[in-house]
Design a protein around this motif. Structure first.
Motif, mmCIF file in Angstrom:
data_model
loop_
_atom_site.group_PDB
_atom_site.id
_atom_site.type_symbol
_atom_site.label_atom_id
_atom_site.label_comp_id
_atom_site.label_asym_id
_atom_site.label_seq_id
_atom_site.Cartn_x
_atom_site.Cartn_y
_atom_site.Cartn_z
ATOM 1 N N ASN A 138 15.472 -16.026 -5.728
ATOM 2 C CA ASN A 138 16.529 -17.033 -5.804
ATOM 3 C C ASN A 138 15.968 -18.374 -6.265
ATOM 4 O OD1 ASN A 138 18.806 -15.503 -4.901
ATOM 5 N ND2 ASN A 138 18.056 -15.641 -2.804
ATOM 6 N N THR A 169 26.353 -18.030 -15.032
ATOM 7 C CA THR A 169 26.248 -16.569 -14.947
ATOM 8 C C THR A 169 27.590 -15.885 -15.182
ATOM 9 O OG1 THR A 169 26.645 -16.493 -12.551
ATOM 10 C CG2 THR A 169 24.364 -16.776 -13.284
ATOM 11 N N VAL A 221 23.397 -10.628 -10.438
ATOM 12 C CA VAL A 221 23.129 -11.071 -11.810
ATOM 13 C C VAL A 221 23.363 -9.910 -12.764
ATOM 14 C CG1 VAL A 221 21.544 -12.973 -11.357
ATOM 15 C CG2 VAL A 221 20.673 -10.642 -11.342
ATOM 16 N N SER A 222 24.052 -10.182 -13.846
ATOM 17 C CA SER A 222 24.333 -9.158 -14.851
ATOM 18 C C SER A 222 23.116 -8.946 -15.742
ATOM 19 C CB SER A 222 25.536 -9.573 -15.701
ATOM 20 O OG SER A 222 25.178 -10.670 -16.545
ATOM 21 N N PHE A 268 15.259 -18.240 -10.021
ATOM 22 C CA PHE A 268 16.491 -18.207 -10.803
ATOM 23 C C PHE A 268 17.190 -19.565 -10.759
ATOM 24 C CE2 PHE A 268 20.837 -16.842 -11.899
ATOM 25 C CZ PHE A 268 20.556 -16.064 -13.012
ATOM 26 N N ASP A 300 22.675 -11.997 -17.740
ATOM 27 C CA ASP A 300 22.014 -13.065 -16.977
ATOM 28 C C ASP A 300 20.508 -12.842 -16.942
ATOM 29 O OD1 ASP A 300 24.603 -13.941 -16.399
ATOM 30 O OD2 ASP A 300 24.644 -12.949 -14.446
ATOM 31 N N ALA A 301 20.109 -11.592 -16.722
ATOM 32 C CA ALA A 301 18.679 -11.259 -16.672
ATOM 33 C C ALA A 301 18.031 -11.507 -18.031
ATOM 34 C CB ALA A 301 18.504 -9.800 -16.255
ATOM 35 N N TYR A 308 17.584 -15.320 -18.476
ATOM 36 C CA TYR A 308 16.434 -15.830 -17.727
ATOM 37 C C TYR A 308 15.135 -15.452 -18.433
ATOM 38 C CZ TYR A 308 12.881 -16.287 -14.085
ATOM 39 O OH TYR A 308 11.740 -16.623 -13.392
ATOM 40 N N SER A 362 27.904 -7.436 -12.094
ATOM 41 C CA SER A 362 27.149 -8.223 -11.112
ATOM 42 C C SER A 362 27.381 -7.540 -9.777
ATOM 43 C CB SER A 362 27.647 -9.671 -11.066
ATOM 44 O OG SER A 362 27.513 -10.280 -12.336
ATOM 45 N N ASN A 369 28.845 -14.464 -6.202
ATOM 46 C CA ASN A 369 27.923 -14.697 -7.320
ATOM 47 C C ASN A 369 26.512 -14.803 -6.754
ATOM 48 O OD1 ASN A 369 27.535 -17.533 -6.482
ATOM 49 N ND2 ASN A 369 29.582 -17.870 -7.337
ATOM 50 N N TRP A 370 25.567 -15.199 -7.564
ATOM 51 C CA TRP A 370 24.167 -15.207 -7.126
ATOM 52 C C TRP A 370 23.924 -16.175 -5.959
ATOM 53 C CZ3 TRP A 370 20.586 -19.269 -7.386
ATOM 54 C CH2 TRP A 370 20.998 -20.416 -8.090
#
Length: 344
Positions: A108, A122, A180-181, A111, A184-185, A188, A332, A158-159
């Motif tokens: 976390n 996200t 996280v989708s 991210f 999203d990954a 990052y 997600s 959500n995250w």
């Protein structure tokens, strides 16, 4: 006062400039229209990939802090236990290059640093549309009390709020980031100067150089509670918590595998780079640069590996080295995160 001839020339010049501006404006308008038309013709997946590519790479993207250098090699990929499923065959040889690998799942705290630096929003924090109807932001949360539909959409999940608005990641900086989708990954990973691991790389990393093992810790399942965060008991209604955790655990709560990687099995499923094919192992020649780039259906399922705190012996056994599953890239989920790798 200008002479008449000069006035005429001046007016002609103004008209000429104005005409040029109109032409330029029309051209600009046409280009904008073409761009807009091109954007509208893109699929949701293509739009998301384009958005990911716009993310600026961080200044220290060459850093390998928090990563381990893993020596590559050749191994036998595929099912090697009685629990193996059809999509884990046929067994075949895979050669993996040397890699830098995140020692743990992305946390976390890591991210959050990305979000604050990039301003990225996200997938679960955006409204979405289905058949012309707009829905509020949210994500999928597990509900063990509803056997007909264990997963339910929760607004505000959500995250930062993995189980919905009433939940929080406060004091959970060292827990794996969840909800996280795949997009999203990927976002990052781009910002960090890394990438997601291919499916073949992930299994190699999970096996830790011991390719005949069923699990990352060995072949004795009775030892599992000491090595992996998973569901023990009658799934999903009763969890004996022999591993001391009901849901996600802080990273490094369990011993690392033979390569020194933590939570490569259990705790959270992890996104891989590949598109999922049930018959992937029967078509190795279709791979490009070591993974499947092509998409075989409208949903464009991506591979997820490693299992999570919801996996059990009576259900998915996702913590097996060879186990593979998939999810849509916009998904997600409360038990899904990722880690990154970097090429050497």
């Amino acid at each position: 006062m200008l002479p008449t001839s000069r006035i005429s020339l001046f007016l002609l010049a103004i008209l000429s400039i104005s005409a040029c501006k109109n032409v330029e404006s029309e051209k600009t308008s046409e280009k904008e229209s073409e761009t807009s038309s091109e954007e509208n013709s893109l699929s949701f997946h293509e739009k998301m990939i384009a958005e990911v590519k716009k993310i600026d790479v961080r200044e220290d993207s060459t850093s390998t802090q928090g990563m381990l250098k893993i020596e590559g090699g050749t191994y036998t990929m595929g099912g090697n236990s009685q629990q193996s499923r059809q999509d884990e065959f046929p067994q075949h040889q895979q050669t993996i290059k040397d890699l830098w690998v995140d020692e743990t799942e992305v946390t976390n705290a890591q991210f959050r640093e990305f979000i604050e630096a990039s301003g990225y929003v996200t997938t679960a924090e955006k409204e979405f549309e289905i058949n012309g109807e707009t829905f509020p932001p949210g994500a999928m949360v597990f509900d063990p009390k509803n056997p007909g539909a264990w997963w339910k959409f929760v607004e505000g999940a959500n995250w930062k709020h993995p189980e919905g608005p009433g939940s929080s990641i406060k004091a959970k900086e060292n827990f794996p980031v969840l909800q996280v989708s795949w997009y999203d990954a990927m976002a990052y990973a781009r910002w960090a100067g890394k990438r997601l691991p291919t499916e073949a790389e992930f299994e190699y990393l999970a096996r830790g150089g011991k390719e005949k093992q069923v699990y990352s810790w060995g072949n004795d399942f009775s030892e599992a509670p000491h090595y992996v965060n998973f569901h023990q008991g009658d799934f999903p209604v009763a969890n004996s918590q022999d591993d001391n955790f009901e849901k996600a655990a802080p990273v490094k709560s369990f011993p690392a595998n033979n390569f020194g990687l933590y939570d490569i099995a259990g705790n959270a499923w992890e996104w891989c780079l590949d598109t999922y094919y049930p018959n992937a192992y029967s078509k190795p020649k279709s791979r490009t640069d070591g993974y499947f780039k092509e998409y075989f259906n409208a949903e464009q399922h991506k591979v997820i590996r490693g299992g999570s705190f919801l996996c059990s012996e009576s259900y998915c056994t996702g913590y097996r080295n060879a186990a593979r599953m998939s999810s849509t890239p916009d998904s997600s989920l409360e038990h899904l995160g990722f880690r990154c790798v970097k090429d050497i």
